[in-house]
Design a protein around this motif. Structure first.
Motif, PDB file in Angstrom:
ATOM      1  N   HIS A  40       0.864  -1.354  -0.080  1.00  0.00           N
ATOM      2  CA  HIS A  40      -0.109  -0.004  -0.102  1.00  0.00           C
ATOM      3  C   HIS A  40       0.878   1.261  -0.079  1.00  0.00           C
ATOM      4  N   GLU A  41       1.666   1.298   0.925  1.00  0.00           N
ATOM      5  CA  GLU A  41       2.771   2.396   0.784  1.00  0.00           C
ATOM      6  C   GLU A  41       3.468   2.720  -0.575  1.00  0.00           C
ATOM      7  N   GLY A  42       3.780   1.643  -1.505  1.00  0.00           N
ATOM      8  CA  GLY A  42       3.967   1.651  -2.584  1.00  0.00           C
ATOM      9  C   GLY A  42       3.237   2.368  -3.655  1.00  0.00           C
ATOM     10  N   ALA A  43       1.939   2.064  -3.412  1.00  0.00           N
ATOM     11  CA  ALA A  43       0.925   2.490  -4.268  1.00  0.00           C
ATOM     12  C   ALA A  43       0.535   3.913  -4.055  1.00  0.00           C
ATOM     13  N   VAL A  44       0.945   4.279  -2.677  1.00  0.00           N
ATOM     14  CA  VAL A  44       0.526   5.892  -2.463  1.00  0.00           C
ATOM     15  C   VAL A  44       1.700   6.531  -3.101  1.00  0.00           C
ATOM     16  N   ARG A  45       2.687   6.156  -2.994  1.00  0.00           N
ATOM     17  CA  ARG A  45       4.095   6.567  -3.648  1.00  0.00           C
ATOM     18  C   ARG A  45       4.325   6.795  -5.111  1.00  0.00           C
TER      19      ARG A  45
END
Length: 179
Positions: free
Chosen positions: A45-50
């Motif tokens: 999820h962190e990757g998808a946000v960034r």
């Protein structure tokens, strides 16, 4: 007593912040949602946000715009103009939020992201979502048979899409029906 279905104008998407990820994980882990998705780890999820190829949103609904789920789009910079509805998870269900969200996302894909094709895959056991996507103009392209392991065995993924020309025709039909 449950809150009435919010009108489409009472549903909005706001970009997910890293501080929202505890909420996102809790919605994914909810017993009502787990059969229909493959939960991600927090780092995904962190990757998808960034990562710029993704759009990760919190769904807000109702008079106070309370959090009502989340959505992930992928392929937002796809050179083939093929945008994927990677995940749509709602909490609570049965209030018309899914339809309002699908309409917002379809508009975003074609109008804002310049998609030629907007696609998704959905587990075959998710009959409610399948009915919604069909009623909103998505066309079944095929099935990935028994491609996802579940607690009960395996489930198939149904690949569905909508092309830009189909979206424009759908808008024309809705406009003609409203006139």
């Amino acid at each position: 007593m449950s809150e009435p279905t919010p009108p489409a104008g009472r549903v909005r998407l706001r970009p997910t912040m890293l501080s929202d990820l505890d909420y996102v994980i809790s919605v994914e882990q909810d017993a009502e949602n787990r059969p229909f998705i493959t939960p991600w780890e927090r780092i995904q999820h962190e990757g998808a946000v960034r990562f710029p190829d993704f759009r990760h949103f919190i769904i807000e609904a109702g008079a106070q715009y309370a959090s009502a789920g989340f959505v992930i789009l992928q392929g937002c910079r796809n050179p083939h103009r093929s945008v994927e509805l990677k995940r749509l998870v709602l909490q609570p269900k049965g209030r018309g939020l899914g339809r309002a969200c699908v309409r917002l996302l379809t508009q975003m894909a074609f109008r804002d992201l310049g998609a030629h094709r907007f696609w998704l895959d959905v587990k075959a056991l998710n009959t409610r979502a399948l009915a919604l996507y069909r009623s909103e103009g998505f066309v079944e392209e095929g099935r990935l048979r028994e491609s996802v392991k579940t607690d009960e065995g395996y489930d198939s993924l149904i690949v569905m899409s909508m092309l830009e020309s189909e979206y424009l025709a759908l808008l024309d039909a809705r406009e003609a029906g409203a006139a």
